[in-house]
Design a protein around this motif. Structure first.
Motif, mmCIF file in Angstrom:
data_model
loop_
_atom_site.group_PDB
_atom_site.id
_atom_site.type_symbol
_atom_site.label_atom_id
_atom_site.label_comp_id
_atom_site.label_asym_id
_atom_site.label_seq_id
_atom_site.Cartn_x
_atom_site.Cartn_y
_atom_site.Cartn_z
ATOM 1 N N GLN A 26 0.828 -1.212 0.000
ATOM 2 C CA GLN A 26 0.000 0.000 0.000
ATOM 3 C C GLN A 26 0.860 1.260 0.000
ATOM 4 O OE1 GLN A 26 -2.593 -0.322 3.459
ATOM 5 N NE2 GLN A 26 -4.368 -0.404 2.112
ATOM 6 N N ALA A 27 1.887 1.279 0.844
ATOM 7 C CA ALA A 27 2.749 2.455 0.952
ATOM 8 C C ALA A 27 3.408 2.769 -0.396
ATOM 9 C CB ALA A 27 3.810 2.234 2.030
ATOM 10 N N GLN A 28 3.847 1.733 -1.113
ATOM 11 C CA GLN A 28 4.450 1.932 -2.436
ATOM 12 C C GLN A 28 3.424 2.490 -3.424
ATOM 13 O OE1 GLN A 28 5.962 -1.899 -3.544
ATOM 14 N NE2 GLN A 28 7.589 -1.903 -1.985
ATOM 15 N N GLN A 29 2.218 1.920 -3.403
ATOM 16 C CA GLN A 29 1.166 2.374 -4.314
ATOM 17 C C GLN A 29 0.784 3.826 -4.045
ATOM 18 O OE1 GLN A 29 0.092 0.284 -6.880
ATOM 19 N NE2 GLN A 29 1.782 -0.902 -6.029
ATOM 20 N N VAL A 30 0.667 4.182 -2.770
ATOM 21 C CA VAL A 30 0.293 5.550 -2.399
ATOM 22 C C VAL A 30 1.374 6.539 -2.834
ATOM 23 C CG1 VAL A 30 -0.091 7.109 -0.441
ATOM 24 C CG2 VAL A 30 -1.242 4.888 -0.515
ATOM 25 N N ASP A 31 2.642 6.205 -2.610
ATOM 26 C CA ASP A 31 3.737 7.106 -3.001
ATOM 27 C C ASP A 31 3.716 7.368 -4.508
ATOM 28 O OD1 ASP A 31 4.599 7.391 -0.422
ATOM 29 O OD2 ASP A 31 6.263 5.968 -0.582
ATOM 30 N N LYS A 32 3.555 6.297 -5.317
ATOM 31 C CA LYS A 32 3.504 6.456 -6.772
ATOM 32 C C LYS A 32 2.287 7.281 -7.192
ATOM 33 C CE LYS A 32 3.806 2.058 -7.896
ATOM 34 N NZ LYS A 32 3.911 0.829 -8.743
ATOM 35 N N HIS A 33 1.160 7.028 -6.526
ATOM 36 C CA HIS A 33 -0.076 7.734 -6.869
ATOM 37 C C HIS A 33 0.038 9.224 -6.548
ATOM 38 C CE1 HIS A 33 -4.328 8.292 -7.618
ATOM 39 N NE2 HIS A 33 -4.490 8.815 -6.431
ATOM 40 N N ILE A 125 -11.274 -0.942 -14.247
ATOM 41 C CA ILE A 125 -10.729 -1.324 -12.939
ATOM 42 C C ILE A 125 -11.863 -1.521 -11.939
ATOM 43 C CG2 ILE A 125 -9.388 -0.464 -10.969
ATOM 44 C CD1 ILE A 125 -7.520 0.879 -13.025
ATOM 45 N N TRP A 126 -12.838 -0.598 -11.960
ATOM 46 C CA TRP A 126 -13.992 -0.711 -11.052
ATOM 47 C C TRP A 126 -14.764 -2.003 -11.324
ATOM 48 C CZ3 TRP A 126 -19.233 -1.016 -12.115
ATOM 49 C CH2 TRP A 126 -20.090 -0.868 -11.018
ATOM 50 N N ALA A 127 -15.048 -2.276 -12.596
ATOM 51 C CA ALA A 127 -15.802 -3.478 -12.949
ATOM 52 C C ALA A 127 -15.048 -4.745 -12.557
ATOM 53 C CB ALA A 127 -16.105 -3.489 -14.447
ATOM 54 N N GLY A 128 -13.735 -4.765 -12.797
ATOM 55 C CA GLY A 128 -12.937 -5.928 -12.417
ATOM 56 C C GLY A 128 -12.970 -6.183 -10.922
ATOM 57 N N ASN A 129 -12.876 -5.120 -10.140
ATOM 58 C CA ASN A 129 -12.933 -5.263 -8.687
ATOM 59 C C ASN A 129 -14.315 -5.694 -8.204
ATOM 60 O OD1 ASN A 129 -10.339 -4.619 -7.339
ATOM 61 N ND2 ASN A 129 -10.505 -2.707 -8.485
ATOM 62 N N GLN A 258 -17.770 -11.818 6.055
ATOM 63 C CA GLN A 258 -17.308 -10.690 6.862
ATOM 64 C C GLN A 258 -17.086 -9.475 5.964
ATOM 65 O OE1 GLN A 258 -16.663 -9.978 10.289
ATOM 66 N NE2 GLN A 258 -16.435 -7.963 9.328
ATOM 67 N N MET A 259 -17.619 -8.333 6.359
ATOM 68 C CA MET A 259 -17.399 -7.116 5.589
ATOM 69 C C MET A 259 -16.008 -6.566 5.898
ATOM 70 S SD MET A 259 -19.947 -3.882 5.169
ATOM 71 C CE MET A 259 -19.836 -2.855 3.702
ATOM 72 N N ARG A 260 -15.278 -6.200 4.828
ATOM 73 C CA ARG A 260 -13.903 -5.718 4.981
ATOM 74 C C ARG A 260 -13.652 -4.529 4.071
ATOM 75 N NH1 ARG A 260 -11.049 -9.221 7.978
ATOM 76 N NH2 ARG A 260 -11.882 -11.327 8.163
ATOM 77 N N TRP A 261 -12.680 -3.714 4.471
ATOM 78 C CA TRP A 261 -12.221 -2.630 3.602
ATOM 79 C C TRP A 261 -11.524 -3.229 2.381
ATOM 80 C CZ3 TRP A 261 -14.068 1.963 4.412
ATOM 81 C CH2 TRP A 261 -14.361 2.403 5.705
ATOM 82 N N ASN A 262 -11.708 -2.603 1.238
ATOM 83 C CA ASN A 262 -10.988 -3.006 0.021
ATOM 84 C C ASN A 262 -9.614 -2.348 0.031
ATOM 85 O OD1 ASN A 262 -13.128 -4.534 -0.966
ATOM 86 N ND2 ASN A 262 -14.030 -2.796 -2.039
ATOM 87 N N GLU A 263 -8.724 -2.900 0.824
ATOM 88 C CA GLU A 263 -7.423 -2.257 1.033
ATOM 89 C C GLU A 263 -6.448 -2.495 -0.124
ATOM 90 O OE1 GLU A 263 -6.324 -1.666 5.471
ATOM 91 O OE2 GLU A 263 -7.233 -3.669 5.357
ATOM 92 N N ASP A 264 -6.898 -3.235 -1.141
ATOM 93 C CA ASP A 264 -6.123 -3.298 -2.380
ATOM 94 C C ASP A 264 -6.518 -2.161 -3.322
ATOM 95 O OD1 ASP A 264 -8.659 -4.357 -2.664
ATOM 96 O OD2 ASP A 264 -8.056 -6.019 -3.951
ATOM 97 N N ILE A 265 -7.445 -1.315 -2.890
ATOM 98 C CA ILE A 265 -7.889 -0.151 -3.655
ATOM 99 C C ILE A 265 -7.712 1.132 -2.865
ATOM 100 C CG2 ILE A 265 -9.853 0.910 -4.868
ATOM 101 C CD1 ILE A 265 -11.105 -1.891 -5.025
ATOM 102 N N VAL A 266 -8.023 1.071 -1.564
ATOM 103 C CA VAL A 266 -8.008 2.274 -0.725
ATOM 104 C C VAL A 266 -7.176 2.069 0.531
ATOM 105 C CG1 VAL A 266 -10.251 3.139 -1.509
ATOM 106 C CG2 VAL A 266 -10.161 1.560 0.425
ATOM 107 N N LEU A 267 -6.597 3.156 0.992
ATOM 108 C CA LEU A 267 -5.921 3.178 2.288
ATOM 109 C C LEU A 267 -6.833 3.909 3.269
ATOM 110 C CD1 LEU A 267 -2.270 3.678 3.178
ATOM 111 C CD2 LEU A 267 -3.893 5.276 4.184
ATOM 112 N N ASP A 286 -7.850 6.812 -2.133
ATOM 113 C CA ASP A 286 -8.026 5.823 -3.203
ATOM 114 C C ASP A 286 -6.837 5.949 -4.152
ATOM 115 O OD1 ASP A 286 -8.761 4.493 -5.601
ATOM 116 O OD2 ASP A 286 -10.881 4.714 -5.124
ATOM 117 N N PHE A 287 -5.963 4.932 -4.158
ATOM 118 C CA PHE A 287 -4.751 5.034 -4.982
ATOM 119 C C PHE A 287 -4.941 4.409 -6.367
ATOM 120 C CE2 PHE A 287 -4.239 1.793 -1.624
ATOM 121 C CZ PHE A 287 -4.179 0.627 -2.358
ATOM 122 N N ARG A 288 -6.217 4.294 -6.793
ATOM 123 C CA ARG A 288 -6.519 3.834 -8.147
ATOM 124 C C ARG A 288 -7.224 4.907 -8.977
ATOM 125 N NH1 ARG A 288 -3.077 0.957 -7.650
ATOM 126 N NH2 ARG A 288 -3.005 -1.302 -7.421
#
Length: 423
Positions: A26-33, A125-129, A258-267, A286-288
């Motif tokens: 996540q940290a890498q994705q956020v920095d690039k974004h 990307i939204w549809a794939g997720n 179980q409901m979970r955050w989509n942490e592969d999309i958002v921090l 949202d780093f996407r």
């Protein structure tokens, strides 16, 4: 299509084996974004090279006030609103686009309408997720019905291959849209909590065959535990939840329920709402999303904290909006202070008193006045439940007023608890 399939595979199958691995990624994705956004968004240009915690907290009012400078396509807010509102008025949602940018419009229940922009790449990307996280299985065909106030070209992105998609317009008379739904016979039914309750009540009444979905997904409104249990009984299928709003696809129920955050999309950062750290409002990055950057955006929602061993963090519940939190006068040690009473405490108190499905609305009219709207046979039991809860929360007794059972409008969001006095 390649982008959609690639996103689908990543969303569907486990990529992370430890939470630390996820957080490092996540940290890498956020920095690039952030680096990309600062090069392309005039609003953020001065923050080039800054870390996430140096970015300002954003909210809807600030986003809309700076929208022209914030988006990365040079689009103007006035033109976007005109496009989206005209499409909604005419009910021609395919027109809700400027060039290849899809324009969405929020319902405005927070007091201000918001815009949602998505490029063709972001739509894939939204549809794939969405498909990767929500489809019950991959080996059967799916008939997905979306029962909502407004459609969008964004939703039609899922209409591919073995997936047949149908938008059901709940602004039409119920006998019209309910018959359309019965004819379509969805295997996957998606809608607001209120729309799903109407489906349960009216399916089969305007046609020869009632719907029999394999899975139901509730979104856009708070789904109380009592309403969820009632829907499960009516449809005899799993009830999942999706946390999708103008700010993005934030969370959903996983395959284990179980409901979970989509942490592969958002921090997610947390703004704690009480000293016990049991409830928070989320701050989303949202780093996407590039067309309309969502960086450190604080939502008005109340989230119940939950800890478990999952790699993606669990969501205990979406308890409502901060504006749905009652604010009552304290007594004892809290005398002279306003004491917040969170919506999920009210849902739970009423559920413990009333076993059967009960339609109600609780409104705070003044510092010491609460209105209970329900069938008259439930008034006293709800009053008793609230009086006991308020005593436990150490607040002064209140005056109760009573009103008939609430009349909900399918095109408007259902809010079972609401603070109308602004305190």
């Amino acid at each position: 299509m390649i982008l959609l399939l690639n996103t689908f595979i990543k969303a569907r199958y486990k990529r992370f084996h430890q939470r630390q691995q996820l957080q490092d990624w996540q940290a890498q994705q956020v920095d690039k974004h952030l680096a990309w956004v600062c090069r392309h968004s005039p609003y953020y240009r001065a923050l080039q090279g800054a870390k996430l915690d140096q970015f300002p907290i954003m909210n809807k009012q600030q986003m809309m006030a700076n929208f022209d400078q914030l988006n990365t396509c040079g689009l103007e807010q006035a033109q976007l609103f005109e496009c989206a509102i005209n499409a909604e008025k005419k009910r021609h949602f395919s027109d809700s686009a400027i060039g290849d940018i899809t324009v969405g419009l929020s319902s405005g229940t927070s007091g201000q309408r918001g815009l949602f922009l998505a490029s063709p790449q972001e739509r894939q990307i939204w549809a794939g997720n969405i498909l990767g996280k929500l489809l019950p299985s991959l080996i059967t065909k799916h008939r997905i019905a979306l029962v909502l106030r407004a459609n969008s070209p964004l939703y039609g992105t899922v209409n591919k291959g073995p997936i047949q998609f149908c938008y059901i317009d709940i602004t039409l008379p119920i006998e019209v849209w309910m018959k359309q739904l019965d004819v379509f016979q969805p295997s996957l039914l998606i809608g607001s909590a209120q729309a799903l309750q109407l489906c349960a009540l009216y399916t089969g009444k305007y046609s020869q065959k009632a719907i029999q979905p394999q899975r139901i997904i509730s979104g856009a409104e708070v789904l109380t535990p009592a309403d969820k249990h009632w829907l499960q009984q009516k449809f005899n299928c799993p009830i999942h939840e999706i946390y999708q709003c103008t700010e993005g696809f934030l969370g959903c129920t996983d395959q284990q329920g179980q409901m979970r955050w989509n942490e592969d999309i958002v921090l997610i950062e947390k703004h704690w709402l009480n000293a016990e750290k049991t409830h928070y409002s989320p701050i989303i990055t949202d780093f996407r999303r590039r067309t309309q950057p969502v960086i450190r955006y604080q939502l008005d929602d109340i989230i119940v904290a939950k800890q478990d061993s999952g790699i993606f963090e669990a969501i205990g519940a979406i308890a409502g909006r901060c504006g749905d939190c009652l604010s009552l006068l304290g007594q004892g040690r809290q005398k002279g202070c306003k004491v917040p009473v969170l919506p999920d405490l009210i849902y739970r108190a009423i559920t413990l008193k009333i076993d059967e499905h009960c339609d109600y609305k609780i409104s705070q009219l003044a510092d010491d006045c609460i209105e209970i709207a329900a069938e008259p046979t439930y008034h006293q039991r709800i009053q008793q439940a609230l009086s006991e809860l308020f005593a436990q929360q150490n607040v002064l007794p209140v005056t109760f007023m009573f009103a008939p059972k609430p009349v909900w409008q399918a095109a408007n969001k259902q809010r079972r608890v609401i603070n109308l006095c602004g305190s």
